[in-house]
Write an enzyme that holds these catalytic residues in place. Structure first.
Site, PDB file in Angstrom:
ATOM      1  N   SER A 137       0.867  -1.174   0.000  1.00 33.79           N
ATOM      2  CA  SER A 137       0.000   0.000   0.000  1.00 33.79           C
ATOM      3  C   SER A 137       0.906   1.227   0.000  1.00 33.79           C
ATOM      4  O   SER A 137       1.674   1.434   0.937  1.00 33.79           O
ATOM      5  CB  SER A 137      -0.874  -0.042   1.255  1.00 33.79           C
ATOM      6  N   LYS A 163      -1.004  -1.087  -4.442  1.00 38.31           N
ATOM      7  CA  LYS A 163      -2.192  -0.297  -4.105  1.00 38.31           C
ATOM      8  C   LYS A 163      -1.749   1.135  -3.869  1.00 38.31           C
ATOM      9  O   LYS A 163      -0.888   1.407  -3.044  1.00 38.31           O
ATOM     10  CB  LYS A 163      -2.847  -0.888  -2.852  1.00 38.31           C
ATOM     11  N   LYS A 165      -2.617   4.976  -2.853  1.00 39.13           N
ATOM     12  CA  LYS A 165      -3.564   5.845  -2.153  1.00 39.13           C
ATOM     13  C   LYS A 165      -3.889   7.035  -3.060  1.00 39.13           C
ATOM     14  O   LYS A 165      -2.976   7.611  -3.681  1.00 39.13           O
ATOM     15  CB  LYS A 165      -2.957   6.338  -0.838  1.00 39.13           C
ATOM     16  N   ASP A 191      -6.858   3.134  -3.448  1.00 34.30           N
ATOM     17  CA  ASP A 191      -7.598   3.226  -2.181  1.00 34.30           C
ATOM     18  C   ASP A 191      -7.825   4.698  -1.855  1.00 34.30           C
ATOM     19  O   ASP A 191      -6.869   5.455  -1.673  1.00 34.30           O
ATOM     20  CB  ASP A 191      -6.801   2.548  -1.052  1.00 34.30           C
ATOM     21  N   GLU A 216     -10.840   0.922  -3.786  1.00 35.04           N
ATOM     22  CA  GLU A 216     -11.149   0.655  -2.384  1.00 35.04           C
ATOM     23  C   GLU A 216     -11.766   1.877  -1.725  1.00 35.04           C
ATOM     24  O   GLU A 216     -11.245   2.984  -1.848  1.00 35.04           O
ATOM     25  CB  GLU A 216      -9.841   0.241  -1.686  1.00 35.04           C
ATOM     26  N   ASP A 241     -13.607  -1.389   2.673  1.00 33.25           N
ATOM     27  CA  ASP A 241     -12.723  -1.507   3.833  1.00 33.25           C
ATOM     28  C   ASP A 241     -13.478  -0.911   5.030  1.00 33.25           C
ATOM     29  O   ASP A 241     -14.177  -1.618   5.760  1.00 33.25           O
ATOM     30  CB  ASP A 241     -11.402  -0.781   3.510  1.00 33.25           C
ATOM     31  N   LYS A 265      -9.942  -6.691   7.776  1.00 31.75           N
ATOM     32  CA  LYS A 265      -8.960  -6.387   8.820  1.00 31.75           C
ATOM     33  C   LYS A 265      -9.575  -6.864  10.115  1.00 31.75           C
ATOM     34  O   LYS A 265     -10.644  -6.372  10.506  1.00 31.75           O
ATOM     35  CB  LYS A 265      -8.717  -4.881   8.909  1.00 31.75           C
ATOM     36  N   GLY A 293      -4.159  -4.077   6.026  1.00 35.06           N
ATOM     37  CA  GLY A 293      -3.192  -3.804   7.085  1.00 35.06           C
ATOM     38  C   GLY A 293      -3.461  -2.455   7.711  1.00 35.06           C
ATOM     39  O   GLY A 293      -4.147  -1.606   7.129  1.00 35.06           O
TER      40      GLY A 293
HETATM   41  O1  OSB Z   1      -7.050   1.994   4.207  1.00 37.25           O
HETATM   42  O2  OSB Z   1      -6.011   0.163   4.131  1.00 37.25           O
HETATM   43  C1  OSB Z   1      -6.117   1.304   4.582  1.00 37.25           C
HETATM   44  C2  OSB Z   1      -3.142   2.085   6.856  1.00 37.25           C
HETATM   45  C3  OSB Z   1      -3.754   2.791   7.844  1.00 37.25           C
HETATM   46  C4  OSB Z   1      -5.108   3.034   7.754  1.00 37.25           C
HETATM   47  C5  OSB Z   1      -5.842   2.577   6.669  1.00 37.25           C
HETATM   48  C6  OSB Z   1      -5.230   1.842   5.671  1.00 37.25           C
HETATM   49  C7  OSB Z   1      -3.840   1.629   5.752  1.00 37.25           C
HETATM   50  C8  OSB Z   1      -3.079   0.943   4.727  1.00 37.25           C
HETATM   51  C9  OSB Z   1      -1.760   0.353   5.161  1.00 37.25           C
HETATM   52  O3  OSB Z   1      -3.408   0.905   3.561  1.00 37.25           O
HETATM   53  C10 OSB Z   1      -1.544  -1.037   4.743  1.00 37.25           C
HETATM   54  C11 OSB Z   1      -0.378  -1.633   5.479  1.00 37.25           C
HETATM   55  O4  OSB Z   1      -0.460  -1.895   6.693  1.00 37.25           O
HETATM   56  O5  OSB Z   1       0.672  -1.801   4.844  1.00 37.25           O
HETATM   57 MG    MG Z   2      -8.225   0.874   2.875  1.00 36.40          MG
END
Ligand code: OSB
Ligand code: MG
Length: 370
Positions: A137, A163, A165, A191, A216, A241, A265, A293
């Site tokens: 991510s 992924k 952001k 995402d 996402e 999510d 999660k 995660g």
């Molecule tokens: O939206 O998946 C998410 C981290 C913190 C809060 C929300 C998200 C995330 C990540 C991190 O995308 C994924 C990771 O732990 O590597």
């Molecule tokens: Mg997410």
């Protein structure tokens, strides 16, 4: 399940690089660790995934601490839980919300159970797979070229899914640059962490051209109805999510056709019982799931890896190796990824990694024993 002592502690781990998402930025991970002692010399560990700020979920590390101390640990004390699967119903009966705090107790009890049965946590949860494909991510970068540079490195590392952001103003140009640099074969997802509304529908429709594996959580964190409307209009599969906080919300999602993929999660849904139930439900409906995660330390990662070994986790998980996040993790050995982008599911009893208690003691800034 008899619990003699529950220990809450906060540690602080600086991230190797700041993590930027549409709803906030993180430089340092404040982490709530839970330690449960069963009176027979066994210790179960878990990590509460609530963050410092309520910008992903309404929960924070501090609300979780309060909920655990004031309501959740006392609720377990007064009840007769025989198995970790009994815990979430007991906690849900008297306390609304606080799923991340609830998950922390429940998951520590799963660790205890695996130790008592002398099995790996993965086997205890019903996992079958031995290796989990890993995705990364990638936080929002200063410009598209910086994103392309990062992804070049991550592909060399072996990651199986990228992924990205996104947020309004940092979306089309970034995705365009990535497709331009790596072509349509790159397994690419985006995402939004709830950064859009239905007013953006034309923009979101235009993302279909990027051939994303999934988009996402484009809309509000607790929405299902608008996501269903959006999913009707766009070709890209939506993955939820934030919106999936329980088995019931996953049922609603299927009923409404709000999405075609689920990010599970365990912290967000109240622990492993609910995660497994969502996994099973999605499997029955032909909906793939993957393990998300929350920038976990090695302890939370152990739980995620074990969960992701269930059969319907068919999309690479956000389960990067320790070195992606930390100078030094709090488990030994640290989590690593193979050259072909997989993490091995430990077969040893329990978490399969050793909790580095000395290091944790050194990092502890607050501790409370209940
Ligand atoms: O939206 O998946 C998410 C981290 C913190 C809060 C929300 C998200 C995330 C990540 C991190 O995308 C994924 C990771 O732990 O590597
Ligand atoms: Mg997410």
């Amino acid at each position: 399940m008899y619990l003699e002592t529950v220990i809450l502690r906060e540690i602080r781990l600086p991230l190797r690089e700041p993590f930027v998402i549409s709803s906030g930025i993180q430089h340092l991970r404040r982490i709530l660790l839970l330690e449960v002692h069963d009176g027979d010399g066994r210790t179960g560990w878990s990590e509460c995934v609530a963050q410092e700020q309520p910008n992903y979920s309404p929960e924070t590390l501090d609300t979780a601490w309060l909920a655990l101390r004031e309501w959740l640990v006392p609720a377990i004390r007064g009840a007769d839980a025989q198995d970790p699967t009994d815990i979430l119903p007991i906690l849900d009966a008297g306390v609304r919300g606080h799923q991340m705090a609830k998950a922390a107790i429940e998951m520590a009890c799963w660790h205890l159970k695996s130790l008592r049965e002398d099995r790996s946590l993965a086997a205890t949860l019903g996992g079958t797979r031995r290796r989990i494909p890993v995705g990364i991510s990638v936080g929002i970068q200063p410009d598209p070229a910086a994103l392309v540079d990062k992804i070049t490195r991550y592909r060399e590392d072996g990651y199986r899914k990228i992924k990205v952001k996104i947020k309004p103003g940092a979306d089309r140009a970034y995705l365009h640059a990535v497709r331009d640099a790596f072509g349509n074969e790159l397994p690419l997802a985006a995402d939004a962490n709830s950064a859009y509304t239905l007013d953006d529908i034309e923009l979101l429709k235009s993302f279909d051209g990027f051939k994303l594996l999934m988009l996402e959580q484009p809309l509000q964190h607790d929405d299902l109805v608008r996501h269903a409307r959006l999913q009707e209009e766009i070709g890209t599969p939506i993955c939820l999510d934030e919106s999936i906080t329980s088995l019931e919300r996953a049922e609603d999602m299927l009923y409404l056709s709000s999405a075609r993929i689920v990010n599970i999660k365990p912290g967000r849904v109240g622990g492993m019982r609910a995660s497994i139930a969502i996994h099973d439900l999605c499997q029955q409906h032909g909906v793939p799931v993957w393990c998300g995660g929350m920038l976990e330390s090695g302890i939370g990662r152990a739980h995620n890896v074990a969960l992701a070994s269930l059969p319907n986790f068919s999309i690479p998980g956000d389960i990067s190796p320790s070195s992606r996040y930390w100078e030094e993790d709090i488990v030994k050995p640290e989590w690593t990824m193979s050259r072909d982008g997989c993490v091995d599911v430990p077969v040893e009893p329990g978490l399969g990694v050793e909790v580095d208690l000395d290091r944790i003691e050194n990092l502890t800034v607050r501790k409370e024993s209940i």
